[in-house]
Write a protein that holds these residues in place. Structure first.
Motif, PDB file in Angstrom:
ATOM      1  N   HIS A 216       0.798  -1.228   0.000  1.00  0.00           N
ATOM      2  CA  HIS A 216       0.000   0.000   0.000  1.00  0.00           C
ATOM      3  C   HIS A 216       0.828   1.276   0.000  1.00  0.00           C
ATOM      4  N   TRP A 219       1.379   3.464  -3.273  1.00  0.00           N
ATOM      5  CA  TRP A 219       0.389   4.369  -3.850  1.00  0.00           C
ATOM      6  C   TRP A 219       0.796   5.819  -3.585  1.00  0.00           C
ATOM      7  N   GLU A 235      -3.801  -7.542 -13.343  1.00  0.00           N
ATOM      8  CA  GLU A 235      -4.158  -7.583 -11.935  1.00  0.00           C
ATOM      9  C   GLU A 235      -3.147  -6.808 -11.104  1.00  0.00           C
ATOM     10  N   VAL A 236      -3.600  -6.345  -9.957  1.00  0.00           N
ATOM     11  CA  VAL A 236      -2.727  -5.790  -8.926  1.00  0.00           C
ATOM     12  C   VAL A 236      -3.019  -6.536  -7.634  1.00  0.00           C
ATOM     13  N   THR A 238      -2.212  -6.147  -3.719  1.00  0.00           N
ATOM     14  CA  THR A 238      -1.702  -5.252  -2.698  1.00  0.00           C
ATOM     15  C   THR A 238      -2.201  -5.742  -1.340  1.00  0.00           C
ATOM     16  N   GLN A 247      -8.221   2.094  -3.698  1.00  0.00           N
ATOM     17  CA  GLN A 247      -8.818   0.841  -4.161  1.00  0.00           C
ATOM     18  C   GLN A 247      -9.854   1.104  -5.251  1.00  0.00           C
ATOM     19  N   LEU A 250      -7.988   2.083  -8.552  1.00  0.00           N
ATOM     20  CA  LEU A 250      -7.370   0.912  -9.170  1.00  0.00           C
ATOM     21  C   LEU A 250      -8.434  -0.029  -9.727  1.00  0.00           C
ATOM     22  N   GLY A 251      -9.500  -0.237  -8.969  1.00  0.00           N
ATOM     23  CA  GLY A 251     -10.555  -1.148  -9.404  1.00  0.00           C
ATOM     24  C   GLY A 251     -11.220  -0.721 -10.693  1.00  0.00           C
ATOM     25  N   LYS A 256      -8.603  -6.884 -12.376  1.00  0.00           N
ATOM     26  CA  LYS A 256      -8.857  -7.464 -11.054  1.00  0.00           C
ATOM     27  C   LYS A 256      -7.909  -6.868 -10.027  1.00  0.00           C
ATOM     28  N   LEU A 257      -8.448  -6.476  -8.898  1.00  0.00           N
ATOM     29  CA  LEU A 257      -7.670  -5.998  -7.759  1.00  0.00           C
ATOM     30  C   LEU A 257      -7.809  -7.012  -6.642  1.00  0.00           C
ATOM     31  N   ARG A 258      -6.686  -7.534  -6.186  1.00  0.00           N
ATOM     32  CA  ARG A 258      -6.681  -8.501  -5.083  1.00  0.00           C
ATOM     33  C   ARG A 258      -6.108  -7.825  -3.846  1.00  0.00           C
ATOM     34  N   ILE A 259      -6.819  -7.940  -2.733  1.00  0.00           N
ATOM     35  CA  ILE A 259      -6.376  -7.364  -1.468  1.00  0.00           C
ATOM     36  C   ILE A 259      -5.958  -8.501  -0.550  1.00  0.00           C
TER      37      ILE A 259
END
Length: 262
Positions: A216, A219, A235-236, A238, A247, A250-251, A256-259
């Protein structure tokens, strides 16, 4: 703790870590998030640091500054391992996997070294060395094939430049995991090294799927050169410290954003 002592503690943390989180400072100092935010505002007004999303950094931290690998590897180990564990789930037996240089991709390599048999292509001296000497058990791992491309070595132990770029143009990767110096809504994914940006663009061009691994604190950081824009990666991954607005941005721009939960 008196305000003056808090301010000095915050400045000491920024000098040491270069980038710090409000939440970490609040826990360290035993005060509220609001108190830390007010302290950061006052210190920024005095030109002693610069506010960023969710934290603070050195004022005017040069876009060409490139911290060494050993320093970066000590920062946010829990977040990097959480990201690495999430990323490792994308790797399947027999894949040709690119691992760009960086401490988060190195954390991923530690998860993969005793994992499925794959072909690893990397420009990271540290990652190649990790596969050569084996995983946590200390035994060499010969199941996977490792290709270390050549090039000019950077402070972060990446091999970059024309030789590295030429090698990557001959290859085709199923999956690329890319580490970055910073990510920004306008500038995209950036690096402080011009040659590394060129090499990473060749990495991206060689891959069918591109996954950026970035904690994070990346950013809002800007390196001198953009690698690719936000919408040029698939994809990212983070960690849960990334703010809601980041978020959202980025989304909207990536598939796809993976947390990763820390």
């Amino acid at each position: 703790m008196l305000a003056a002592a808090r301010h000095q503690a915050i400045l000491d943390s920024v000098q040491r870590e270069r980038v710090v989180r409000v939440a970490d400072l609040a826990q360290q100092l035993g005060v509220s998030l609001m108190t830390v935010r007010r302290d950061i505002e006052l210190l920024e007004e005095g030109g002693l640091l610069e506010r960023i999303h969710g934290g603070a950094k050195l004022p005017g931290d040069a876009s060409t500054h490139e911290p060494g690998f050993d320093l970066k590897s000590t920062q946010l180990p829990a977040e990097k391992r959480a990201i690495a564990l999430e990323a490792a789930g994308l790797v399947q037996e027999g894949m040709a996997v690119g691992l760009g240089a960086g401490t988060t991709t190195w954390a991923l390599a530690k998860e993969l070294v005793n994992g499925p048999r794959i072909t690893v292509v990397t420009n990271s001296v540290r990652i190649a060395d990790l596969f050569h000497h084996g995983g946590s058990a200390g035994s060499a791992r010969f199941g996977s094939t490792v290709i270390l491309i050549g090039g000019e070595r950077t402070p972060s132990d990446a091999l970059v430049g024309p030789i590295a770029t030429a090698a990557l143009k001959q290859l085709h990767l199923d999956l690329l995991f890319l580490g970055v110096h910073g990510m920004d809504a306008e500038a995209g994914f950036t690096t402080p090294n011009l040659l590394e940006a060129e090499t990473n663009r060749a990495f991206v061009a060689a891959a069918r799927k591109v996954v950026v691994l970035a904690d994070h604190t990346k950013w809002g950081l800007l390196g001198i050169s953009t690698i690719v824009s936000l919408d040029e990666v698939d994809e990212v991954i983070t960690d849960s410290g990334l703010g809601a607005e980041a978020q959202r941005l980025l989304g909207e721009r990536i598939t796809k954003l993976r947390i990763a939960s820390v």
